[in-house]
Write a protein that holds these residues in place. Sequence first.
Motif, mmCIF file in Angstrom:
data_model
loop_
_atom_site.group_PDB
_atom_site.id
_atom_site.type_symbol
_atom_site.label_atom_id
_atom_site.label_comp_id
_atom_site.label_asym_id
_atom_site.label_seq_id
_atom_site.Cartn_x
_atom_site.Cartn_y
_atom_site.Cartn_z
ATOM 1 N N SER A 1 -9.929 22.335 -0.507
ATOM 2 C CA SER A 1 -10.153 21.440 0.625
ATOM 3 C C SER A 1 -9.377 20.143 0.455
ATOM 4 N N THR A 2 -8.982 19.573 1.596
ATOM 5 C CA THR A 2 -8.560 18.176 1.561
ATOM 6 C C THR A 2 -9.817 17.337 1.359
ATOM 7 N N VAL A 3 -9.638 16.117 0.934
ATOM 8 C CA VAL A 3 -10.784 15.238 0.696
ATOM 9 C C VAL A 3 -11.541 14.980 1.997
ATOM 10 N N HIS A 4 -10.804 14.843 3.107
ATOM 11 C CA HIS A 4 -11.454 14.584 4.387
ATOM 12 C C HIS A 4 -12.420 15.705 4.758
ATOM 13 N N LYS A 5 -12.038 16.942 4.474
ATOM 14 C CA LYS A 5 -12.895 18.075 4.803
ATOM 15 C C LYS A 5 -14.056 18.225 3.822
ATOM 16 N N ALA A 6 -13.941 17.630 2.628
ATOM 17 C CA ALA A 6 -14.980 17.767 1.607
ATOM 18 C C ALA A 6 -15.992 16.631 1.643
ATOM 19 N N LYS A 7 -15.758 15.625 2.481
ATOM 20 C CA LYS A 7 -16.674 14.485 2.537
ATOM 21 C C LYS A 7 -18.076 14.964 2.910
ATOM 22 N N GLY A 8 -19.058 14.528 2.134
ATOM 23 C CA GLY A 8 -20.436 14.954 2.351
ATOM 24 C C GLY A 8 -20.831 16.172 1.554
ATOM 25 N N LEU A 9 -19.865 16.821 0.887
ATOM 26 C CA LEU A 9 -20.150 18.001 0.070
ATOM 27 C C LEU A 9 -20.085 17.637 -1.406
ATOM 28 N N GLU A 10 -20.474 18.572 -2.276
ATOM 29 C CA GLU A 10 -20.478 18.327 -3.710
ATOM 30 C C GLU A 10 -20.478 19.641 -4.464
ATOM 31 N N ALA A 11 -20.117 19.598 -5.709
ATOM 32 C CA ALA A 11 -20.108 20.797 -6.553
ATOM 33 C C ALA A 11 -20.299 20.384 -8.003
ATOM 34 N N GLU A 12 -20.771 21.328 -8.808
ATOM 35 C CA GLU A 12 -20.932 21.055 -10.233
ATOM 36 C C GLU A 12 -19.585 20.717 -10.864
ATOM 37 N N ARG A 13 -18.549 21.473 -10.493
ATOM 38 C CA ARG A 13 -17.228 21.244 -11.077
ATOM 39 C C ARG A 13 -16.206 21.050 -9.966
ATOM 40 N N VAL A 14 -15.401 20.007 -10.117
ATOM 41 C CA VAL A 14 -14.389 19.649 -9.124
ATOM 42 C C VAL A 14 -13.045 19.459 -9.819
ATOM 43 N N PHE A 15 -12.010 20.099 -9.263
ATOM 44 C CA PHE A 15 -10.644 19.919 -9.733
ATOM 45 C C PHE A 15 -9.903 19.034 -8.732
ATOM 46 N N LEU A 16 -9.222 18.000 -9.211
ATOM 47 C CA LEU A 16 -8.420 17.140 -8.344
ATOM 48 C C LEU A 16 -6.941 17.369 -8.622
ATOM 49 N N LEU A 17 -6.168 17.655 -7.577
ATOM 50 C CA LEU A 17 -4.719 17.759 -7.718
ATOM 51 C C LEU A 17 -4.165 16.342 -7.744
ATOM 52 N N LYS A 18 -4.061 15.783 -8.930
ATOM 53 C CA LYS A 18 -3.818 14.350 -9.126
ATOM 54 C C LYS A 18 -2.553 13.861 -8.427
ATOM 55 N N ARG A 19 -1.495 14.650 -8.455
ATOM 56 C CA ARG A 19 -0.224 14.168 -7.928
ATOM 57 C C ARG A 19 -0.230 14.002 -6.405
ATOM 58 N N THR A 20 -1.223 14.577 -5.741
ATOM 59 C CA THR A 20 -1.248 14.497 -4.281
ATOM 60 C C THR A 20 -1.874 13.205 -3.768
ATOM 61 N N PHE A 21 -2.490 12.435 -4.652
ATOM 62 C CA PHE A 21 -3.207 11.235 -4.222
ATOM 63 C C PHE A 21 -2.300 10.004 -4.237
ATOM 64 N N PHE A 22 -2.760 8.974 -3.556
ATOM 65 C CA PHE A 22 -2.054 7.694 -3.448
ATOM 66 C C PHE A 22 -0.652 7.876 -2.878
ATOM 67 N N ARG A 23 -0.620 8.480 -1.705
ATOM 68 C CA ARG A 23 0.654 8.683 -1.019
ATOM 69 C C ARG A 23 1.214 7.350 -0.536
ATOM 70 N N ARG B 1 -17.419 13.728 -5.585
ATOM 71 C CA ARG B 1 -17.948 15.039 -5.187
ATOM 72 C C ARG B 1 -18.489 15.790 -6.407
ATOM 73 N N SER B 2 -18.157 15.348 -7.611
ATOM 74 C CA SER B 2 -18.519 16.071 -8.831
ATOM 75 C C SER B 2 -19.910 15.689 -9.322
ATOM 76 N N LYS B 3 -20.727 16.708 -9.593
ATOM 77 C CA LYS B 3 -22.073 16.504 -10.133
ATOM 78 C C LYS B 3 -22.119 16.662 -11.648
#
Length: 542
Positions: A467-489, A532-534
Amino acid sequence: MPSARVSSFVDSPEDAVVLGAVIPHETTCYHDAIFRWFREGGDARHLVVEALAGTGKTTTILRAIDEAPEESIWLATFGKRNQEELDDRVTNPNATAQTIHSAGAQAVRNGPWGYVRMCQRFEREDALAEAVCTGASWGAKRLVSKLHTKARELMPLVGTPRFGTMQESIDAVCDLAFDFDLAPPAGESLTVQEVAQRTLRALDLAAREKPVKTGIDFADQLFLPVRNEWLVPRYDLVVVDEYQDLTLAQLAIIRGLLFDYGRIVFVGDKHQAIYRFRGADGKEVERTKAELRAETLTLPKTYRCPRAVVAVAREYVPEYQVDDSAPLGVVDTIDADKLVQEAQPGDFILSRTNKDLTPIAFALLRADKPATIRGRDIAKGLVNLVKKLATGDARDSIPVLLTKLQRWENKEIDRLLAMKREDKVDAVEDKAETLRVLAMGSTGVPHLLERIDKLFTDAPNGGIILSTVHKAKGLEAERVFLLKRTFFRMGGCTCGHYHRKPACPKCSCTAFTPDPAHMTEEKNIYYVAVTRSKNHLTMVQG
């Protein structure tokens, strides 16, 4: 009269989990201050509750409403699902959960037009566009149709003296067209100014003539009560959830339904304001908060995120706190080539853009790991673009389709640059690259469309969710992977131009200085992603 005091924050273990935030049985000083304000008032008549991610704001506000002495209370929500969830949990008989659109529709029914049916999809917007676009091409009519609908949703007063001069209205609609990619493409018969003028005519027509034949649509539920001043105060207290996502029209509905002596409570998290592209840039809310001289109370302590995750979030939101009982949690880093191996069903993989998710989704599927990308609306946009391009030889040939896609991308970028809307270039590139990845291995256009339909979904399937972050807002999961290079455009520069290199090609600016509003939103997006990470947060490098 509501109870005089809330002595325990939760009544049972079942109540202790709210949207994943495990909250304490005993209240804290932060909760008590909010309850006291609802019960007795405070230093100001209005209140802002800054509730950071995972702080149990929903339970806090519902219990606070039980303390309020008002006899008519509106808990204003954004979506029907949110309203239905709250309906079962509101215990104060004087309080009602209702969406802002529904409240607007009620104002329409109570106005001089009386009952007006809801129209079929596109019926209202197409009829208005047809009425003001005599002799125009089908493409021009579609632009006016979409643009006047967006204007009704976001700028209900544009084109009236209350908004400003007619030229100011035209300029505002032109900006709206650029913001939502609704400006005429190269070769279209109408200019963006002419589209804006016809859009204003459509708005005037929508406000004046009762739509007996078509009925009203969802945009009218916001537009008509504000434009025609049909809002009649009904509430002593209005509590607004997720205030940071409010648009100007929604804010006008809220204020119009509150008695002059009434109280407003804005509940939300300014650090989760990530919807500028939808028209929720926060400026009107901040202006309203200042005008109302609202008091601010906070819920800074998360009951969702572990200590290690909070430490990452605090780099961007220093006031974020963690509960003493929170586990340590894990924050680690892996290389991108390990992601497919590490990800398991139930995990989230989050990115700033869609184009980076698509190849990962295919790699997961090839590894026999169920995976989907959130976003049915994204699928709709991709399908519409494929159908637009898949004509002539491209109908039966993916290579020809990709050639036309490249031409479309080049033309759109040239058009945006010519209109000085460099800030929209990334969205065009993202859509084109996503389609290229989807087209790889496709046997034809039908297969490509089938791939899009199966891959993009909002329905849970027990697999890995990309998911993009916009689509994941309000959701959560035990484990979350972030594609670091895609942030801070990189966004626009303070010089007013959009350039990827230090030296600006359009002016004498020799050092790229990020636009502050853009950088604030980028930080907010990263904060939303991290929280989003628990339990386990993994940064994916490369």
